[in-house]
Design a protein around this motif. Structure first.
Motif, PDB file in Angstrom:
ATOM      1  N   CYS A 177      -2.898   6.559   1.353  1.00  0.00           N
ATOM      2  CA  CYS A 177      -2.857   7.904   0.782  1.00  0.00           C
ATOM      3  C   CYS A 177      -3.967   8.732   1.440  1.00  0.00           C
ATOM      4  O   CYS A 177      -5.149   8.389   1.324  1.00  0.00           O
ATOM      5  CB  CYS A 177      -3.052   7.871  -0.733  1.00  0.00           C
ATOM      6  SG  CYS A 177      -3.144   9.537  -1.443  1.00  0.00           S
ATOM      7  N   ASP A 237      -2.645   6.249  -7.512  1.00  0.00           N
ATOM      8  CA  ASP A 237      -3.859   6.918  -7.968  1.00  0.00           C
ATOM      9  C   ASP A 237      -3.600   8.384  -8.276  1.00  0.00           C
ATOM     10  O   ASP A 237      -3.885   8.849  -9.375  1.00  0.00           O
ATOM     11  CB  ASP A 237      -4.935   6.802  -6.885  1.00  0.00           C
ATOM     12  CG  ASP A 237      -6.226   6.271  -7.454  1.00  0.00           C
ATOM     13  OD1 ASP A 237      -6.163   5.529  -8.455  1.00  0.00           O
ATOM     14  OD2 ASP A 237      -7.294   6.595  -6.900  1.00  0.00           O
ATOM     15  N   CYS A 238      -3.080   9.129  -7.297  1.00  0.00           N
ATOM     16  CA  CYS A 238      -2.942  10.586  -7.472  1.00  0.00           C
ATOM     17  C   CYS A 238      -1.494  10.992  -7.730  1.00  0.00           C
ATOM     18  O   CYS A 238      -1.234  12.148  -8.047  1.00  0.00           O
ATOM     19  CB  CYS A 238      -3.490  11.328  -6.252  1.00  0.00           C
ATOM     20  SG  CYS A 238      -2.502  11.098  -4.774  1.00  0.00           S
ATOM     21  N   CYS A 298       1.692   7.466  -4.590  1.00  0.00           N
ATOM     22  CA  CYS A 298       0.349   6.898  -4.691  1.00  0.00           C
ATOM     23  C   CYS A 298       0.058   6.590  -6.160  1.00  0.00           C
ATOM     24  O   CYS A 298       0.189   7.464  -7.025  1.00  0.00           O
ATOM     25  CB  CYS A 298      -0.676   7.888  -4.139  1.00  0.00           C
ATOM     26  SG  CYS A 298      -2.385   7.413  -4.481  1.00  0.00           S
ATOM     27  N   CYS A 323      -6.385  10.255  -1.325  1.00  0.00           N
ATOM     28  CA  CYS A 323      -7.326   9.330  -1.976  1.00  0.00           C
ATOM     29  C   CYS A 323      -8.074   8.472  -0.964  1.00  0.00           C
ATOM     30  O   CYS A 323      -9.002   7.760  -1.354  1.00  0.00           O
ATOM     31  CB  CYS A 323      -6.579   8.411  -2.937  1.00  0.00           C
ATOM     32  SG  CYS A 323      -5.620   9.282  -4.174  1.00  0.00           S
TER      33      CYS A 323
HETATM   34 ZN   LIG Z   1      -3.428   9.287  -3.683  1.00  0.00          ZN
END
Ligand SMILES: [Zn+2]
Lengths: 136, 439
Positions: free
Chosen positions: A29, A45-46, A43, A32
């Motif tokens: 990503c 995370d995001c 992703c 990130c």
């Molecule tokens: Zn991300």
């Protein structure tokens, strides 16, 4: 050792195509700055799908821990039992982990903490999988 | 079925929502267990999963003193507990079906609300969702439904079927190819399941805090002891002798170091609970057991395999969420019945919820102490699934009985005013807090 054969889907095809060329290509990503494996549609995370690209990694890791499959449930692996199943963390990002049968390591003689390197093993004609071998 | 299945938000999975709005206003007024058989014998139509579910419902209604016309909610888990890998042990087809009502899988290998409503002739049901999660979450669904007024007198049924055949040794586990999520795990031999999910973090736990796998033995042995003190359970009814330390440490491995005795035994059984409003419960046969909170959680690991750090983070979150919604803390919990379907995950719950002051890394020492029901730390007084078979309901029934004071030889000697119980893994499932008093 007839392993179960992975079936690529549109999302994972670049990964398995790379494995078939003996390369380990993970998602990355750009927002990130983080690697991702297994392959996902966005992703974790995001949440971005657009920022996810691919990045080749070195294929070095360490053995975190392991179990021995004595009485598993997969028809195709019955004749392999008992066999090692190790958890390998990747050196470039220890938050990424892989399973490994550790070819070359005798059953229950697994050197926990030892370094490993990726190797590629044919599980069906033209289909490789990423395995990990202890480097002493 | 659409009118019985209104869209409805019931999950409580966010921190910061405060004390549950229906705390103490919903109660469990009855429970019922069928016999617990190892498998359906394939001939006795009074021992099918459906017949056992009807029996469990009738017992729960009798326990509460409720008649069929009073039931206006039915929450029944319609899936098999073996899932897509169940194969012959969890599907009757392709064998020929029987005369109605056993002319499909319904009633034989799975049970749903519609089948039960028809067979039990329940005339006044107005709430019967078709999509129902497993027991760990369905008790929360039912509690919220009663609290929100979608129904007032609700049967909650959890059937666990098991036919002849090796458990989970069919279906996708018999295939040569691994598709979807399985492409990342199955080629290396991980067939997927809570055994794999928890054994690696368990190993990491032993490395991090010290100890060896067999340090769980006193816990497993005590689960068997509590199971033998449970009149409805599998072990107590099938001549299963008390497990000894020697039995345990010489038993065969499944996923070494995971041993056979670390795994619960699949069974064919059903259990039912009667949820109602606290107001109505006061007029029923038993003293009400109040619901003080329910909570759910669902986490995904960052990579292929959940690791100890993640498991600890997830279970810490679940504990905070439950305690916040119940308005209670670790010192307030008298009865603690966490999930034990594989013995290797229970320490994660014990430490997250800090029951009796147990902190991270303390479990093996705690197990080595006095955890008998007669003692000062009557941990998992139900005997759980290891002691009673994989009904996934012992944790709930024991909690109700302990708070009622009717647990018989399992009755704890310490205070029994609150009980915390669950069918959940570290990654997904739910918890419920029960109380002898509404506040
Ligand atoms: Zn991300």
């Amino acid at each position: 050792m007839p392993k179960v054969i992975p079936v690529a889907d549109p999302l994972s095809k670049p990964f398995w195509d790379a494995v078939n060329q003996k390369k380990l290509l993970l998602q990355f990503c750009s927002g990130c700055r983080r690697l991702q494996y297994p392959i996902r549609d966005r992703c974790a995370d995001c949440g971005s799908a657009e920022k996810l690209g691919w990045k080749e990694v070195r294929g070095r890791g360490h053995i975190s821990t392991y179990i021995i499959i004595e009485d598993g449930r997969l028809d195709r692996r019955m004749s392999d039992q008992p066999y090692n199943l190790a958890l390998v963390t990747m050196d470039e990002d220890p938050g990424i982990n892989f399973y490994a049968n550790l070819p070359g390591t005798p059953v229950d003689k697994v050197p926990v903490g030892a370094p490993v390197e990726v190797v590629f093993e044919e599980v069906a004609p033209g289909q490789l999988i990423h395995e990990w071998r202890a480097v002493q | 079925m659409t009118t019985l299945d209104p869209p409805f938000k019931w999950r409580r999975e966010k921190l910061g929502a405060g004390v549950w709005e229906h705390r103490g206003k919903v109660a469990i007024a009855g429970y019922g267990h069928s016999p617990v058989d190892r498998r359906w014998d394939e001939t006795s139509m009074d021992k099918t999963l459906g017949a056992y579910s009807i029996l469990a419902c009738q017992k729960a209604m009798d326990d509460a003193g409720v008649t069929a016309d009073q039931i206006d909610g039915v929450v029944c888990c319609p899936t098999t507990i073996a899932g897509a890998s169940g194969g012959a042990a969890s599907n009757w087809a392709p064998r020929p079906f029987f005369a109605p009502p056993y002319d499909s899988e319904w009633g034989l290998t799975r049970v749903n609300a519609k089948w039960l409503i028809d067979q039990m002739h329940l005339p006044n049901v107005k709430f019967a969702p078709s999509s129902v999660p497993t027991i760990g979450e369905m008790v929360g669904l039912a509690a919220q439904a009663v609290g929100d007024g979608l129904c007032t007198t609700c049967l909650v049924i959890y059937p666990t079927g098991n036919l002849t055949g090796r458990y989970r040794r069919g279906g996708e586990n018999a295939e040569d190819y691994a598709k979807g999520e399985r492409q990342w795990t199955v080629p290396w031999g991980n067939h997927g399941g809570n055994d794999f999910i928890n054994i690696f973090p368990h190993n990491q736990y032993c490395i991090t805090y010290g100890g060896t796998h067999d340090d769980v033995a006193p816990f497993v042995i005590n689960q068997h002891r509590n199971g033998l003190l449970t009149p409805w359970g599998f072990n107590a009814n099938h001549g299963i002798p008390q497990l000894t330390l020697e039995d345990y440490v010489t038993s065969r491995f499944i996923l070494k170091p995971l041993r056979i005795w670390d795994c619960d035994r699949p069974v064919n059984a059903s259990a039912a609970y009667l949820f109602t409003t606290a107001e109505r419960a006061k007029d029923m046969k038993q003293p009400p057991i109040y619901v003080l909170n329910h909570s759910q959680h669902n986490f995904k690991p960052r990579s292929t395999q959940p690791v100890l750090d993640e498991i600890e983070m997830w279970t810490d979150h679940a504990a905070r969420l439950m305690y916040e919604g119940a308005g209670l803390g670790p010192e307030d919990v008298d009865i603690f019945n966490p999930y034990d379907g594989y013995s290797t995950m229970t320490q994660f719950f014990l430490e997250a919820f800090q029951w009796h002051g147990v902190k991270r890394g303390d479990s093996f020492a705690f197990y080595a102490g006095d955890i008998r029901v007669e003692g000062p730390h009557p941990f998992s007084s139900s005997g759980g699934n290891l002691g009673n078979g994989r009904t996934r309901t012992a944790m709930y029934t024991d909690s109700i009985q302990q708070l009622r004071g009717t647990a018989g030889r399992r009755q704890v000697r310490v205070r029994a005013d609150t009980a915390l119980c669950a069918f959940t893994t570290p990654s997904s499932g739910g918890w419920i807090m029960l109380g002898k008093h509404p506040s």
